[in-house]
Design a protein around this motif. Structure first.
Motif, PDB file in Angstrom:
ATOM      1  N   VAL A   1       0.836  -1.205   0.000  1.00 46.14           N
ATOM      2  CA  VAL A   1       0.000   0.000   0.000  1.00 46.14           C
ATOM      3  C   VAL A   1       0.871   1.255   0.000  1.00 46.14           C
ATOM      4  O   VAL A   1       0.612   2.224  -0.722  1.00 46.14           O
ATOM      5  N   ILE A   2       1.926   1.232   0.817  1.00 53.40           N
ATOM      6  CA  ILE A   2       2.830   2.388   0.863  1.00 53.40           C
ATOM      7  C   ILE A   2       3.513   2.575  -0.487  1.00 53.40           C
ATOM      8  O   ILE A   2       3.682   3.705  -0.965  1.00 53.40           O
ATOM      9  N   SER A   3       3.911   1.463  -1.138  1.00 55.48           N
ATOM     10  CA  SER A   3       4.544   1.564  -2.465  1.00 55.48           C
ATOM     11  C   SER A   3       3.571   2.152  -3.484  1.00 55.48           C
ATOM     12  O   SER A   3       3.958   2.961  -4.338  1.00 55.48           O
ATOM     13  N   ALA A   4       2.286   1.743  -3.388  1.00 54.23           N
ATOM     14  CA  ALA A   4       1.288   2.296  -4.303  1.00 54.23           C
ATOM     15  C   ALA A   4       1.121   3.802  -4.088  1.00 54.23           C
ATOM     16  O   ALA A   4       0.969   4.561  -5.047  1.00 54.23           O
ATOM     17  N   CYS A   5       1.161   4.226  -2.829  1.00 53.88           N
ATOM     18  CA  CYS A   5       1.061   5.668  -2.541  1.00 53.88           C
ATOM     19  C   CYS A   5       2.294   6.409  -3.041  1.00 53.88           C
ATOM     20  O   CYS A   5       2.196   7.535  -3.551  1.00 53.88           O
ATOM     21  N   MET A   6       3.468   5.793  -2.906  1.00 58.32           N
ATOM     22  CA  MET A   6       4.690   6.443  -3.379  1.00 58.32           C
ATOM     23  C   MET A   6       4.678   6.586  -4.891  1.00 58.32           C
ATOM     24  O   MET A   6       5.205   7.565  -5.437  1.00 58.32           O
ATOM     25  N   SER A   7       4.085   5.626  -5.586  1.00 58.26           N
ATOM     26  CA  SER A   7       3.979   5.754  -7.037  1.00 58.26           C
ATOM     27  C   SER A   7       3.082   6.918  -7.444  1.00 58.26           C
ATOM     28  O   SER A   7       3.185   7.423  -8.567  1.00 58.26           O
ATOM     29  N   LEU A   8       2.213   7.339  -6.524  1.00 59.85           N
ATOM     30  CA  LEU A   8       1.356   8.506  -6.775  1.00 59.85           C
ATOM     31  C   LEU A   8       2.008   9.800  -6.309  1.00 59.85           C
ATOM     32  O   LEU A   8       1.402  10.867  -6.400  1.00 59.85           O
ATOM     33  N   GLY A   9       3.224   9.692  -5.773  1.00 67.50           N
ATOM     34  CA  GLY A   9       3.909  10.878  -5.253  1.00 67.50           C
ATOM     35  C   GLY A   9       3.554  11.205  -3.827  1.00 67.50           C
ATOM     36  O   GLY A   9       3.816  12.309  -3.354  1.00 67.50           O
ATOM     37  N   LEU A  10       2.942  10.262  -3.103  1.00 64.40           N
ATOM     38  CA  LEU A  10       2.553  10.472  -1.713  1.00 64.40           C
ATOM     39  C   LEU A  10       3.448   9.637  -0.811  1.00 64.40           C
ATOM     40  O   LEU A  10       3.637   8.440  -1.053  1.00 64.40           O
TER      41      LEU A  10
ATOM     42  N   ILE B   1       2.701   4.008   8.178  1.00 67.73           N
ATOM     43  CA  ILE B   1       1.766   2.903   8.418  1.00 67.73           C
ATOM     44  C   ILE B   1       0.458   3.413   9.005  1.00 67.73           C
ATOM     45  O   ILE B   1      -0.626   3.022   8.592  1.00 67.73           O
ATOM     46  N   ASN B   2       0.555   4.321   9.986  1.00 67.27           N
ATOM     47  CA  ASN B   2      -0.636   4.790  10.697  1.00 67.27           C
ATOM     48  C   ASN B   2      -1.175   6.105  10.166  1.00 67.27           C
ATOM     49  O   ASN B   2      -2.022   6.725  10.797  1.00 67.27           O
ATOM     50  N   GLN B   3      -0.664   6.552   9.034  1.00 67.65           N
ATOM     51  CA  GLN B   3      -1.143   7.826   8.494  1.00 67.65           C
ATOM     52  C   GLN B   3      -2.492   7.651   7.828  1.00 67.65           C
ATOM     53  O   GLN B   3      -2.717   6.691   7.077  1.00 67.65           O
TER      54      GLN B   3
END
Length: 870
Positions: A313-322, A326-328
């Motif tokens: 999930v974090i990798s998917a957000c990073m691909s969006l530039g976010l 974990i708790n954000q």
């Protein structure tokens, strides 16, 4: 006919088959099953009488038809008196005389041949039909039956009666005939395929004309077929769909033939139940792909609901530039994009709650200039708080444990008669969510970088947060008065990140400062005000207040305290507000210096009292006019959060059990976290969850602000957890209860120490790793074979030290031949515990005697090594 009759009886009555009657009644509009027991009512019967009356009359006449005999006589025949020239049987039989419609049984005893007399003769040829009939058989129907007696069968004698037309000697022949099969009443002529006539002799089919018009396409097609040399046009091949349709229709006809209404009804019901079950299964499969979430869901909860790793999930957000932790908490747009990448759909259950708060639209004439909100971000120990200390003329660092900032601080200062609001964020890697929150609520970001250091990971993270939020950045190159400072090196590192400062021809402002001595601080603030003027920051102070929660805590004397930042409107004492899932009336308000105030306008940081709970850092707050509406919204949000928590709980599955069994020594560590403020608790929980590995898993089962209470200890007792207190202490009763229940309570003031100790505790829970350590090498120089003892090897220790408990390997020509233990170890005739390098010894290997000269014996020990999490 008043009563009903069975179909089989009516068929016999009209001399028709059941199928013909069913087909006739179906053509007349009656629904009838092809079942012999089906009932025929009076209306159906009337139709049948009208159609098959002639057949019925013929049937009745055939029943009543009979042959008039001149005389009927019973003849007894004695088998012993039959002459040798005639046919005879020594067992009596019945003599049977037959015609087409009448059967007369004559019981007779066969007389002697000389006693035979001719009574009469019947010419049966005249009564027979023209068509050839099979051998006469006994008709088995309701009119007459042939009864067989159980006595011995007598010979059959066919009696012929003489007619006046022919003058032939009257004889009676004894016929012994065996009955075979039923009587053939009629025959069905099957249609015979006619020979195909030549096309020239065939009669042309007359075309059907509708409304006096002939279909031109049909006319053209028929003409083409007539004149085509290839003959008539072939029929087009059936499609797969048409074939399947015909198959279904055929199966339906076959399955429905001869079945009762009840069986059809049961089959239809089963089919309906099956279709309903399939639809329900499809609906459940679709519902599994729909995630019902609130906009407050965190990355970890979202990963649990989709049953994927949180790193994905974090990798998917990073691909969006976010850049999220974990708790954000994630917003609705981000959640929608992320779940689509994993093949899910999202449904926001909190939409109606969010839409229930109507925001006032600002008019251009109501907007006035507001102070800028500036967030100070950067790596730990680069001088962020020291810069704010100089600006505020205060010493915040002395109040922070360990000399590092662990809270978000909000301050308001005046510079050149202009107000500036500052937010100070922690630089430690655990406070990623705090930096992200600071970047989301700010107007301008000051990135502090130590000139004697380099661009560190947390500095890069802060830059990424600011870029993702679209916030302009000003770089403060701190510690220029320190020996070894090199600001140009920092500028060069920034250029590798596509960030060029104005001195190097870029668009980003930078200022060399010394926060400790106050050098160039005024120039930095002037650049901040210049950037704020370019942004033209405005807000409407004459409306209901709204803003963001910066921090929240629980004070024993004052209750729940929330540090908030008013972004629009004016907040007053007595206003009813909703913050996250909590509501309350503002009872008191304080500025950053602890002074009580009555109201606060846009871009003002204040602390308020009166909420019924501690809202999470980053939650939005709104002021409402109606107290009832505010409580209703808060209640709905609490319910949604509880439902969200239940859905996010990941239950153990068979696959997970199998994985743990395969690992063998899987461990779980349950943790309860209590802290002074919500932001620090979130950072600590985030750091602890990152410590989880395949062999040990950290579960944060509860986290909240406030001191450690009795309920926390009871929860730890039930869940076998440890309690971590971050800058809080347990109450007296909670401490006694923990000692009684033997619950471990760990108290920390610095987040470094908490993470390090938890890491050590988790490593201690893991099974140690067994490693081998070679302790000696022994060369075999002589071999002695002793009876009842075995093979003794005379050896020389070439390296290390061999002891009595050393495990050994026998190596021959570089290949391990045997692995085992020493049976004995001697020097000369004495048993010894150990032999060092350079000494000779005698030894034998336990349960092994195949030792040869020049073999090498390697001694080793198994050492337990502490397992590391990484």
């Amino acid at each position: 006919m008043g009563a009903t009759k069975r179909l089989s009886k009516v068929a016999r009555e009209f001399n028709q088959s059941i199928g013909e009657i069913v087909q006739f009644l179906s053509d007349k509009g009656f629904t009838l099953e092809s079942n012999p027991n089906e009932k025929i009512n009076s209306e159906m019967y009337d139709f049948l009488v009208g159609e098959f009356h002639a057949d019925k009359v013929v049937r009745e006449e055939s029943k009543n038809a009979s042959v008039d005999l001149a005389s009927k006589e019973t003849i007894s025949i004695d088998p012993q008196k039959i002459s040798s020239g005639g046919k005879s049987r020594d067992d009596g039989q019945e003599i049977i005389i037959k015609n087409i419609e009448n059967v007369t049984t004559l019981k007779a005893k066969a007389p002697k041949p000389k006693d035979l007399s001719v009574v009469g003769k019947i010419d049966l040829d005249e009564l027979k039909p023209k068509k050839k009939q099979p051998e006469p058989v006994v008709e088995k129907d309701q009119s007459s039956e042939v009864k067989k007696e159980e006595r011995p069968v007598e010979p059959q004698v066919k009696k012929e009666v003489k007619t006046p037309k022919k003058e032939e000697p009257e004889t009676i022949k004894a016929v012994s005939e065996k009955l075979t099969g039923p009587k053939v009443l009629s025959k069905i002529e099957l249609p015979v395929e006619k020979k195909r006539t030549p096309s020239s002799e065939r009669k042309k089919r007359k075309r059907i004309v509708k409304d006096g018009k002939v279909n031109p396409s049909t006319e053209k097609r028929s003409n083409n077929q007539r004149h085509s040399p290839r003959g008539p046009h072939r029929k087009a091949e059936l499609t797969e769909e048409e074939i399947q349709k015909q198959v279904r229709e055929t199966l339906a006809r076959l399955s429905s033939k001869g079945k009762s209404k009840g069986s059809k009804h049961r089959k239809a019901k089963r089919e309906a139940d099956r279709q309903q079950f399939e639809e329900e299964m499809q609906q459940q499969a679709l519902e599994k792909k729909i995630l019902k979430v609130t906009e407050f869901v965190t990355a970890n909860e979202l990963a649990s609901m989709m049953d994927v790793s949180v790193n994905q999930v974090i990798s998917a957000c990073m691909s969006l530039g976010l850049f999220v932790s974990i708790n954000q908490r994630l917003d609705a747009e981000t959640i929608s994009i992320v779940v689509e990448e994993f093949g899910f759909n999202v449904e926001f259950t909190s939409a109606e709650v969010l839409e229930s708060i109507v925001l006032e639209e600002d008019k251009e004439e109501d907007l006035v200039a507001r102070p800028p909100i500036v967030t100070v971000m950067g790596h730990v120990d680069h001088g962020k708080t020291s810069l704010l200390d100089y600006i505020r003329k205060a010493n915040v660092i002395e109040g922070e444990a360990g000399g590092i900032t662990q809270h978000i601080g909000s301050y308001s200062v005046n510079f050149n008669d202009k107000k500036i609001t500052f937010l100070d964020t922690p630089g430690h890697e655990a406070f990623t969510a705090m930096r992200a929150r600071g970047a989301q609520v700010t107007d301008i970001a000051i990135i502090v970088i130590a000139a004697d250091d380099s661009v560190m990971p947390q500095t890069k993270e802060a830059i990424n947060h600011a870029q993702a939020a679209g916030v302009p950045m000003i770089f403060a190159l701190n510690k220029i008065d320190k020996e070894g400072a090199n600001p140009d090196k920092v500028r060069e590192e920034l250029s590798t990140m596509n960030i060029l400062v104005e001195e190097w021809g870029g668009k980003f402002q930078a200022q060399e400062i010394s926060a400790k001595h106050g050098k160039n601080i005024d120039e930095l603030l002037e650049k901040v005000l210049l950037e704020a003027e370019m942004l033209e920051l405005k807000a409407n102070p004459n409306k209901l207040a709204l803003g963001t929660i910066i921090e929240s805590s629980l004070d024993k004397g004052r209750g729940h305290v929330a540090n908030i930042l008013v972004q629009a409107g004016t907040l007053k004492v007595g206003d009813m507000m909703v913050a996250g899932s909590y509501s309350g009336k503002v009872k008191a308000m304080f500025n950053e210096n602890g002074e009580q105030i009555k109201s606060s306008g846009p871009s003002s940081p204040v602390s308020i009292l009166g909420l019924d709970g501690a809202p999470s850092a980053g939650d939005k707050f709104n002021v409402l006019k109606d107290e009832k509406e505010a409580k209703s919204i808060a209640t709905k949000r609490q319910q949604l959060l509880r439902e969200q928590g239940i859905r996010a709980q990941k239950h153990i599955t068979l696959d997970e059990i199998g994985r743990r069994l395969a690992i063998g020594d899987f461990q779980e560590l349950n943790v309860i976290i209590k802290g002074d403020v919500d932001g620090s608790i979130e950072a600590l929980a985030d750091s602890l969850l990152k410590l989880s590995t395949e062999k040990i898993q950290v579960n944060v089962i509860h986290k909240s602000v406030g001191q450690i209470s009795d309920s926390d200890v009871l929860l730890a007792t039930a869940s076998d957890a440890i309690i971590i207190g971050f800058q809080v202490r347990p109450s007296a009763t909670a401490r006694k209860l923990a000692e009684k229940e033997q619950i471990d309570i760990r108290l920390y003031s610095v987040i470094y120490n908490a993470i390090e100790e938890l890491t050590s505790a988790m490593e201690g829970m893991l099974a140690p790793t067994i490693e081998e350590k070679v302790v000696c090498n022994i060369e075999v120089r002589e071999v002695f074979k002793i009876s009842k003892v075995g093979t003794i090897a005379g050896c020389f220790v070439t390296d290390g030290k061999v002891s009595r408990n050393t495990k050994v390997r026998l190596i021959r020509d570089g290949i391990v031949v045997y692995t085992g233990e020493l049976g004995s170890l001697k020097r000369f005739k004495d048993d010894v515990k150990e032999v060092s390098k350079g000494y000779e010894c005698g030894l034998n290997i336990k349960n092994y005697n195949d030792v040869k000269v020049d073999d090498v014996i390697e001694g080793y020990e198994e050492v337990e090594v502490k397992t590391k999490l990484n």
